[in-house]
Design an enzyme around this catalytic site. Structure first.
Site, mmCIF file in Angstrom:
data_model
loop_
_atom_site.group_PDB
_atom_site.id
_atom_site.type_symbol
_atom_site.label_atom_id
_atom_site.label_comp_id
_atom_site.label_asym_id
_atom_site.label_seq_id
_atom_site.Cartn_x
_atom_site.Cartn_y
_atom_site.Cartn_z
ATOM 1 N N HIS A 156 0.837 -1.202 0.000
ATOM 2 C CA HIS A 156 0.000 0.000 0.000
ATOM 3 C C HIS A 156 0.867 1.244 0.000
ATOM 4 O O HIS A 156 1.924 1.285 0.640
ATOM 5 C CB HIS A 156 -0.961 0.007 1.195
ATOM 6 C CG HIS A 156 -0.305 0.189 2.527
ATOM 7 N ND1 HIS A 156 -0.097 1.425 3.107
ATOM 8 C CD2 HIS A 156 0.199 -0.709 3.412
ATOM 9 C CE1 HIS A 156 0.489 1.288 4.283
ATOM 10 N NE2 HIS A 156 0.689 -0.007 4.494
ATOM 11 N N ASP A 168 6.472 1.876 6.337
ATOM 12 C CA ASP A 168 5.038 1.574 6.293
ATOM 13 C C ASP A 168 4.360 2.501 5.281
ATOM 14 O O ASP A 168 3.800 3.508 5.657
ATOM 15 C CB ASP A 168 4.418 1.758 7.677
ATOM 16 C CG ASP A 168 2.960 1.345 7.724
ATOM 17 O OD1 ASP A 168 2.532 0.577 6.843
ATOM 18 O OD2 ASP A 168 2.255 1.805 8.631
ATOM 19 N N GLU A 200 -4.810 1.522 3.092
ATOM 20 C CA GLU A 200 -4.686 0.375 3.989
ATOM 21 C C GLU A 200 -4.828 0.798 5.437
ATOM 22 O O GLU A 200 -5.364 0.052 6.269
ATOM 23 C CB GLU A 200 -3.327 -0.297 3.765
ATOM 24 C CG GLU A 200 -3.074 -1.544 4.601
ATOM 25 C CD GLU A 200 -2.369 -1.262 5.925
ATOM 26 O OE1 GLU A 200 -2.187 -2.200 6.718
ATOM 27 O OE2 GLU A 200 -2.013 -0.100 6.177
ATOM 28 N N GLU A 226 4.765 -5.376 3.821
ATOM 29 C CA GLU A 226 4.170 -4.462 4.797
ATOM 30 C C GLU A 226 5.233 -3.973 5.765
ATOM 31 O O GLU A 226 6.344 -4.499 5.821
ATOM 32 C CB GLU A 226 3.042 -5.211 5.539
ATOM 33 C CG GLU A 226 2.268 -4.426 6.560
ATOM 34 C CD GLU A 226 1.626 -3.171 6.005
ATOM 35 O OE1 GLU A 226 2.347 -2.162 5.911
ATOM 36 O OE2 GLU A 226 0.434 -3.192 5.671
ATOM 37 N N HIS A 300 4.498 4.581 12.721
ATOM 38 C CA HIS A 300 3.424 5.573 12.572
ATOM 39 C C HIS A 300 3.794 6.944 13.142
ATOM 40 O O HIS A 300 2.910 7.721 13.478
ATOM 41 C CB HIS A 300 2.113 5.088 13.202
ATOM 42 C CG HIS A 300 1.380 4.107 12.357
ATOM 43 N ND1 HIS A 300 0.181 3.530 12.739
ATOM 44 C CD2 HIS A 300 1.667 3.575 11.140
ATOM 45 C CE1 HIS A 300 -0.233 2.699 11.795
ATOM 46 N NE2 HIS A 300 0.662 2.706 10.813
#
Length: 976
Positions: A156, A168, A200, A226, A300
């Site tokens: 993604h 990510d 995603e 991923e 993140h």
């Protein structure tokens, strides 16, 4: 003779040799650990040796730099720029290839409306409907044999609002581009589909949309790339079954990295993340989920950037996926074994696979055969009078010392919970080290104290046999777990290996006893019967631990004396049997008075033994030297210690930062640390009581250092920050206040940090911090207003989102009381891509909504006419999630149908106020761009200054991520 003497001295079971062997063992384990974690960094392809691979890596690195230049969540305009760049690169790579086709969901205006369980919370019973407009880019490479089942490669290209998305999932995306470039040059046998999918992060929606595409019917296998961490090595996170695990084993020959412990942990939800692989698996595909997995406190966050990763990490994922895809694309696959797989790699050199069901069968065989063999050998040794009887005190000291170590460990864990529960987040080595040293040190002290008062000359053998019994019980329990989980507990294999090796060691000892000579034993007992008036130490068994009765010719007698004399100084016991004598485990004799000659009486001051020996026995030298302990040590200690250490490291490396996600995760990590350290200690416990004073002193010192580091050192640093979740909420029904929500772990971390922000410190803004569920703390304060739109006038936040009711027949006289109620809403939301509607009835326990309609404006349709998508649910719909691509389209047009209360409960009652059929609708709309500016009255201003302030002024020991799918959330509510 001297060389032989030295050799025998080195092999003797004594303190110095044992301690040295332990040092060598743990040094090798440490070196293997370092080799495993650093080797991949040295394996980059060189231009002169592998020009094609070097070109793929350099091109991929350049692509990664461009993709991660800015934050690009689905809710941002930068997301479109990444899409356009990828489409350009795909078209460049495919060129005029005759077997390549490209499909762009954005151009074809592909959208789906479907019912979806929360993919990140399987326990949720919240009924969700999702509308999603896709911008996936798909590439089809038609294989030479298109009738073969195809392979999907997926990654993604969206990021979260607070991360650049380097791992990510930028590395996955550029690895897909590299794979595409490779397979364009080397046409595959089977058809390959590449899915560069979008969104995603907030629902696995790009993967879900794939099955709305006709090409999805061509693929049976999937490689999903991923990033659930922020760098390092790309691990085989999970795979479908034993067949697919063996395909990985056969294909990834260079730097394989995988462990089914990750798979079990992921399926057990110890990691609060999910990947697109879940969607592919649920739709019947089989394959491989390859992902970065650590560190989660940078995952993140702004540190998920190219600055915090490396070409080595990129090459590990790229090369792994390339080896795997090339093998699958060009070979016939054996996919018959569809049972879950247990698998692991050995320091990136070798990959091992076994079916979990096969492992269960082997466990059953071990559980049945091993006690039968052990009991049989025991009965033989009893019958031949070679079994040495021991008191219950001797039998209980090993398990009691282990139990005491566990109790001490539990008490220490209570101290951790009270004083520093998040210490694992900083460095899990210190608490694991403290737990480990507690167990072995406690065992050492208790066993040696008991040996001081109640000597046991065969402690090692007893401990090995008891370890076998303990591990048999553990294996029985884990085998039951494996069976009851339908063989999905794939992380239990280390215990099977440990049990097998320990069983061999125990059986070797029992076999030695069963085959040992009886004469010496009988005569020893006769002598003890004749000299029962001697001191208690004469009753000690004269055979040392693990000794074998070996007959040697008389001409070796002199050399044996030399051998014994050369090591006399080291042959003292680990403990004393009183102040006047020492029990020597190596000889089973009083070492203060022994002569190195078998003709010396076995009992002090007695010649009866010599008189009772036969002429044949007088001509033989019976040597009591234990070399079997080395075999036992090599079986029990090195391999199990390495496997158990590696397994504990795998678990802690993946989970240690999850302590920041709640108290449940904290207790899980603490429990894994305690159990793991006990398992790590078990291999050396049968031997550790005999180490020298230097080793035990170093053990005590290591415990003191580990305990102080665990209890006293602050859990968060610049390199290991506390991850905090941010959102700014504007509830239009309560006014225009922009309330900042900061969510993190309890422990007086958040409020001091917030109180030092300039906007709070100099305005006396009140901060309200409250405990929420699972050990988390939510702090709220009124922050600076966001500037989401460019405008030439005053920004009116209420104009950001408005709700218009176009139709509502709830109170219509033309509607029958038994007829469903219908309403239409128009959400007017500016420069937005994501909103959520939540439905609730005050008079009905479940949501009465049964049907949702979304009216689309299709640019490709004649005169941009509306096209409707409708979904129905008999169980009710709680939530509608909306995701659209067009920022210029400022409205969502929604139709809602719900049942009146009369239809759901059949109770006809008065409704004087006309409220029983009311439907409450809560609206939340999300904006995810913060690293950009708006122009307000000709002045450039930051979009979310409250978040900028946190980034700029919070200590470096904090990192920030989004709490929800947007950083700014505008809310409103209406009643239909």
């Amino acid at each position: 003779m001297k060389l032989k003497s030295v050799f025998r001295s080195v092999l003797k079971y004594r303190k110095t040799n044992l301690s040295l062997l332990l040092l060598i063992t743990y040094s090798i384990i440490t070196l293997l650990y370092i080799f495993d974690h650093e080797r991949y960094k040295l394996n980059l392809p060189k231009e002169d040796e592998h020009p094609e691979f070097n070109d793929l890596l350099e091109t991929a690195w350049g692509d990664l730099q461009i993709i991660t230049a800015s934050f690009h969540p689905y809710t941002s305009k930068e997301n479109d720029k990444v899409h356009d760049y990828l489409l350009k690169r795909v078209l460049e790579i495919t060129g005029n290839s005759s077997f390549a086709s490209v499909s762009d969901d954005k151009e074809s205006e592909r959208s789906i409306l479907f019912q979806q369980q929360d993919p990140f919370n399987e326990s949720s019973r919240f009924s969700r409907v999702t509308y999603f407009e896709s911008s996936n880019i798909l590439v089809k490479l038609e294989g030479k044999n298109p009738e073969e089942e195809g392979l999907l490669l997926s990654a993604h290209f969206d990021s979260v609002p607070t991360g650049y998305g380097a791992t990510d999932d930028g590395m996955g995306v550029v690895s897909l581009l590299a794979n595409l470039k490779y397979h364009i040059k080397h046409r595959p046998n089977r058809t390959l589909i590449f899915n560069f999918n979008n969104n995603e992060e907030f629902g696995l929606l790009g993967a879900s949309t794939y099955f709305n595409h006709s090409w999805s019917n061509l693929t049976k296998y999937v490689i999903n790339l991923e990033g659930t961490g922020a760098g390092g090595k790309a691990v085989l996170f999970r795979t479908s079954d034993t067949s697919t695990a063996k395909i990985y084993q056969q294909s990834v020959k260079e730097n394989p990295f995988g462990n089914s412990i990750y798979q079990q942990g992921f399926y057990s939800r110890y990691v609060r993340s999910e990947t697109d692989y879940k969607i592919y698996e649920e739709n019947g595909m089989r394959g491989w989920d390859v992902a970065f997995y650590k560190p989660r406190n940078l995952y993140h966050t702004i540190k998920d950037s190219i600055q915090y990763t490396s070409k080595a990490s990129l090459w590990h994922m790229l090369h792994t996926s390339l080896q795997l895809s090339a093998y699958v694309a060009s070979n016939s696959l054996d996919t018959a074994d569809q049972m879950p797989a247990c698998y692991f790699d050995f320091i990136g050199l070798k990959f091992f696979v076994i079916s979990a069901k096969t492992l269960f069968y082997w466990n059953c065989i071990f559980l049945l055969v091993s006690p039968v063999v052990a009991i049989g050998l025991y009965l033989i040794s009893r019958d031949r009078m070679t079994w040495k009887s021991h008191s219950w005190l001797s039998w209980t000291r090993f398990p009691l010392s282990l139990a005491a170590g566990i109790i001490v460990q539990k008490l220490f864990s209570n101290d951790i919970i009270r004083s520093n529960p998040l210490t694992f987040s900083r460095n899990y080595f210190w608490p694991i080290s403290a737990f480990f040293t507690q167990v072995i040190f406690t065992s050492y002290v208790l066993i040696n104290c008991s040996n001081f008062f109640f000597p046991c000359a065969d402690m090692k053998s007893l401990s090995i046999i008891e370890l076998f019994i303990i591990l048999w019980t553990i294996l029985l329990f884990t085998s039951k777990l494996l069976y009851s989980s339908d063989y999905r507990y794939t992380g239990l294999y280390p215990l099977s290996i440990f049990f097998l090796l320990s069983t061999i060691a125990a059986i070797l000892r029992l076999l030695a006893l069963a085959l040992g000579m009886r004469t010496r034993k009988r005569l020893g007992r006769e002598c003890r019967d004749h000299h029962s008036n001697y001191s208690s130490h004469s009753q000690i068994d004269m055979e040392r631990d693990g000794q074998e009765n070996l007959e040697q010719p008389q001409d070796q007698f002199t050399s044996s004396q030399d051998d014994q004399a050369s090591i006399q100084d080291d042959n003292v016991s680990t403990t004393s049997a009183g102040p006047s004598h020492n029990v020597d485990e190596d000889h089973g004799m009083d070492s203060s008075s022994q002569q190195h000659d078998e003709r010396v009486p076995l009992l002090k001051g007695s010649n009866s033994m010599e008189e009772g020996l036969s002429t044949r026995e007088n001509s033989l030298k019976l040597e009591y030297t234990d070399y079997a302990w080395i075999i036992q040590f090599l079986l029990i200690v090195p391999i199990p210690s390495f496997i158990l250490f590696n397994s504990v490291d795998v678990i802690m490396d993946a989970l240690n930062h999850t302590v920041q996600e709640g108290s449940k995760a904290t207790f899980d990590v603490l429990r894994f640390g305690m159990v793991g350290s006990i398992l790590m200690a078990l291999p050396i416990l049968p031997f550790f009581y005999k180490v020298n004073y230097i080793t035990i002193s170093l053990t005590a010192l290591l415990f003191l250092i580990s305990a102080s580091k665990t209890l006293l050192v602050h859990p968060f640093t610049n390199s290991n920050p506390l991850k905090v979740r941010f959102s700014q909420n504007i509830d239009l029904s309560q006014g225009n206040a922009a309330s900042v929500h900061v969510l993190g772990r309890e422990g007086n971390f958040l409020k001091p940090m917030l109180q030092d922000l300039p906007s709070i410190k100099y305005s006396s803004t009140h901060i309200n911090c409250t405990s929420v569920t699972n050990g988390m703390e939510l702090c709220m304060y009124d922050g600076m207003q966001p500037n989401l739109l460019s405008t030439n006038g005053n920004t009116n936040i209420s104009s950001m989102a408005k709700v218009h009711v176009l139709h509502n027949n709830r109170n219509s006289t033309e509607r029958s009381p038994y007829e469903p109620i219908v309403a239409e809403l128009l959400l007017d939301v500016k420069e937005n891509r994501a909103c959520t509607l939540t439905f609730e009835s005050r008079h009905q326990a479940k949501s009465p909504v049964r049907e949702i309609t979304v009216y689309q404006k299709k640019n490709s349709a004649p005169q941009k006419t509306n096209i409707t998508k409708t979904i129905k649910s008999a169980s009710g719909i709680n939530e509608l999630q909306l995701h659209k691509l067009d920022f210029d389209q400022e409205t969502y047009h929604i139709g809602v149908q719900w049942f009146p209360k009369l239809l759901t409960d059949g109770n006809l009652e008065d409704d004087k106020l006309g409220t029983k059929d009311e439907l409450s609708v809560s609206i939340s709309c999300y904006w995810g761009e913060y690293d950009s500016e708006s122009v307000v009255n000709g002045t450039a201003v930051r979009k979310i200054p409250a978040f900028d302030e946190l980034i700029n002024y919070a200590p470096l020991s904090f990192s920030f991520t989004n709490e929800q799918k947007g950083l700014v959330i505008v809310k409103d509510a209406i009643i239909l």
